[in-house]
Scaffold this motif. Sequence first.
Motif, PDB file in Angstrom:
ATOM      1  N   GLU A 203     -17.291   2.214  -3.658  1.00 17.99           N
ATOM      2  CA  GLU A 203     -16.116   3.063  -3.493  1.00 17.99           C
ATOM      3  C   GLU A 203     -15.292   3.056  -4.772  1.00 17.99           C
ATOM      4  O   GLU A 203     -15.498   2.230  -5.661  1.00 17.99           O
ATOM      5  CB  GLU A 203     -15.252   2.566  -2.315  1.00 17.99           C
ATOM      6  N   ILE A 204     -14.317   3.985  -4.804  1.00 18.58           N
ATOM      7  CA  ILE A 204     -13.375   4.093  -5.916  1.00 18.58           C
ATOM      8  C   ILE A 204     -11.971   3.872  -5.367  1.00 18.58           C
ATOM      9  O   ILE A 204     -11.589   4.455  -4.346  1.00 18.58           O
ATOM     10  CB  ILE A 204     -13.455   5.475  -6.599  1.00 18.58           C
ATOM     11  N   GLY A 205     -11.187   3.027  -6.056  1.00 16.90           N
ATOM     12  CA  GLY A 205      -9.828   2.751  -5.626  1.00 16.90           C
ATOM     13  C   GLY A 205      -8.822   3.026  -6.727  1.00 16.90           C
ATOM     14  O   GLY A 205      -9.169   3.452  -7.831  1.00 16.90           O
ATOM     15  N   PHE A 206      -7.555   2.782  -6.420  1.00 16.41           N
ATOM     16  CA  PHE A 206      -6.457   3.007  -7.367  1.00 16.41           C
ATOM     17  C   PHE A 206      -5.503   1.824  -7.311  1.00 16.41           C
ATOM     18  O   PHE A 206      -5.027   1.444  -6.241  1.00 16.41           O
ATOM     19  CB  PHE A 206      -5.701   4.287  -7.016  1.00 16.41           C
ATOM     20  N   SER A 207      -5.254   1.223  -8.470  1.00 11.29           N
ATOM     21  CA  SER A 207      -4.288   0.136  -8.596  1.00 11.29           C
ATOM     22  C   SER A 207      -3.122   0.639  -9.429  1.00 11.29           C
ATOM     23  O   SER A 207      -3.291   0.951 -10.612  1.00 11.29           O
ATOM     24  CB  SER A 207      -4.937  -1.085  -9.268  1.00 11.29           C
ATOM     25  N   ALA A 224      -9.192   8.274  -3.858  1.00 10.55           N
ATOM     26  CA  ALA A 224      -9.077   6.816  -3.805  1.00 10.55           C
ATOM     27  C   ALA A 224      -9.183   6.348  -2.361  1.00 10.55           C
ATOM     28  O   ALA A 224      -8.414   6.785  -1.504  1.00 10.55           O
ATOM     29  CB  ALA A 224      -7.747   6.364  -4.402  1.00 10.55           C
ATOM     30  N   SER A 225     -10.124   5.480  -2.089  1.00 11.87           N
ATOM     31  CA  SER A 225     -10.263   4.948  -0.732  1.00 11.87           C
ATOM     32  C   SER A 225      -9.622   3.570  -0.590  1.00 11.87           C
ATOM     33  O   SER A 225      -9.586   3.001   0.499  1.00 11.87           O
ATOM     34  CB  SER A 225     -11.737   4.884  -0.321  1.00 11.87           C
ATOM     35  N   TRP A 226      -9.101   3.038  -1.702  1.00 11.00           N
ATOM     36  CA  TRP A 226      -8.287   1.822  -1.698  1.00 11.00           C
ATOM     37  C   TRP A 226      -7.054   2.081  -2.557  1.00 11.00           C
ATOM     38  O   TRP A 226      -7.171   2.683  -3.632  1.00 11.00           O
ATOM     39  CB  TRP A 226      -9.045   0.631  -2.280  1.00 11.00           C
ATOM     40  N   VAL A 227      -5.898   1.652  -2.089  1.00  9.29           N
ATOM     41  CA  VAL A 227      -4.658   1.763  -2.865  1.00  9.29           C
ATOM     42  C   VAL A 227      -4.021   0.383  -2.902  1.00  9.29           C
ATOM     43  O   VAL A 227      -3.742  -0.215  -1.859  1.00  9.29           O
ATOM     44  CB  VAL A 227      -3.679   2.780  -2.250  1.00  9.29           C
TER      45      VAL A 227
END
Length: 292
Positions: A203-207, A224-227
């Motif tokens: 998956e691709i996330g965003f920090s 983004a599937s993670w934040v």
Amino acid sequence: MKTPKVVAEIGCNHKGSIEIAKEMIGVAATFAKCDYVKFQKRTNVELLTPEEYNAPHPNPQNSYGETYGAHREFLEFDVDQHRQLKEYCESLKIGYSTSVWDLTSTKQIAGLEPDFIKIPSACNLNFAMLEYLARDYEGDIHISLGMTTPSETDQIVTLMEKLNSAERVVLYACTSGYPVPFDQVCLLELQKLHTQYDKRVKEIGFSGHHLGIAVDSAAVALGASWVERHFTLDRTWKGTDHAASLEPDGLRRLTRDTRAVSAALTYKTTDIMEIEAPQRKKLKRISGIHFD
């Protein structure tokens, strides 16, 4: 679209207090309703050179010790304390995770078997850490890409592919700064990561290290599937991360808004949606030329 997971990055914002850490877990779980909280683990004598360890903190007003090493040690929880925090998370039905900064910390946290372990941007080229997680840890491996060139990113992904672990990797678009101005958040990096790695990693996330919560909903809209956002109980507390962190109500609104945006990212399932049918019957007007 999958509902994005929201990670409240407590990091070192607990000020070295296990009780404050537990209070923050409780707020993230019951008030903000996040999916995970995340801490940090360092073995400071391994991570820092003697010169770095014994130097003064670069921002003395934020220091919890006379030297940078003493400051870092003051904020550090040992493995047993991390185990306590994980158990407390489980009691509140919120996930626990930790960023690891060195190989010793990696091995220690892997022994607690969290759902995922995070590699911070500063450490994503520590290939010994990556190899250990690939070979000796079964959970997911989340990797931030701040301060990282495209060629370095490809080295990381290629290594994880060679170690048969890329299917457990989540890559995070990230700009490393505290806080980051909006024109340097660079959200379109999410599209680049999807284009290049969607089929190569899990998956691709965003920090994010920006101010406010508008950007995070846009990150979800861009895939983004993670934040992940830094979280504090008080942005005026002493420490370098508080200024770029969300307070409880900001974290609550971010979780609410990212889930709402995710739910809205669909196509119409029928030409006329069920909610539209009575409105069409009541309001729709057709006039002019009609073509059979």
